[in-house]
Write a protein that holds these residues in place. Sequence first.
Motif: not given
Length: 279
Positions: A153-157, A187-191, A223-228, A273-274
């Motif tokens: 799941v992503a929050l985009v600017d 993004v789930i199953d490449g969509e 695993p859980v990973l966040l990003g920016y 991003v989460v």
Amino acid sequence: MKTRIIVDSTADLVPETEQRVHVVPLTVHFGQEEYIDGVTIDHKTFYEKLVESDVLPTTSQATPDAFIKEYEKAKKAGEEAVVITLASKFSGTYQSATIAAEDYENIYIVDSSSAAMGSGILVELAFRLLDEGKSAKEIAAILEEEKKKIVVVALVDTLEYLKKGGRISKAVAFAGGVLNIKPVLSVIDGEINMLGKARGSKMGNNLLVQEIDKAGGIDFSKPVLLGYSGISNSLLLKYIEDSRQIWEDNLDEVRYTTVGSVIGTHAGPGAVVVAFFKK
């Protein structure tokens, strides 16, 4: 037989995982300038160029030859290999990995059906399985099942970069481009799916939390990973603080990394991003 894990450079990883993988790079182009992702351009330099450049960068998939080089190394070392790639719906990199494997034995290729941190957590799971003593064939079979549970799941600017890169329609981009709207994507199953829109990052952070709940919650045993994306991690740190109730009783630390240049080309700067496995 020992097993090595091979990934393409779109998998975003924390340093301790990066040290263990073998990476096949993709390529980023700014006009006539060509850069090898993670080799001749690092994340910070990429985002500096992205903000300054009048030209939207383009990306090229990893070639079969690039994978063959890694397969040869595995063969000479007498090792099996598990290869984890960017979603085949996003890139021909999975196809390149498959073509390259035709003349090799003991190469197991997994289409992550994800990207960035989503691929990253699948790689981390692969190493857990490797450390448990699983064979390459066993690891690949388990990853094929577990990847179905990955949610990104992503929050985009802005949706501008996704629109320019042809990843979403102009109508969807327009809907997210007015009145300081922060789109929330999955993004789930490449969509890539647009889940909602929020005015400002506070509402956007709330939407991210809601989407985690809708997915059925996080399986914290995996695993859980966040990003920016971008140069500053301030938006991500604000999100972590706003959603502290999710993490504080479940994780010793909230781990995060940066979105690399290939995915960053499409997400643009300012994304949060989460990535997690749902329960």
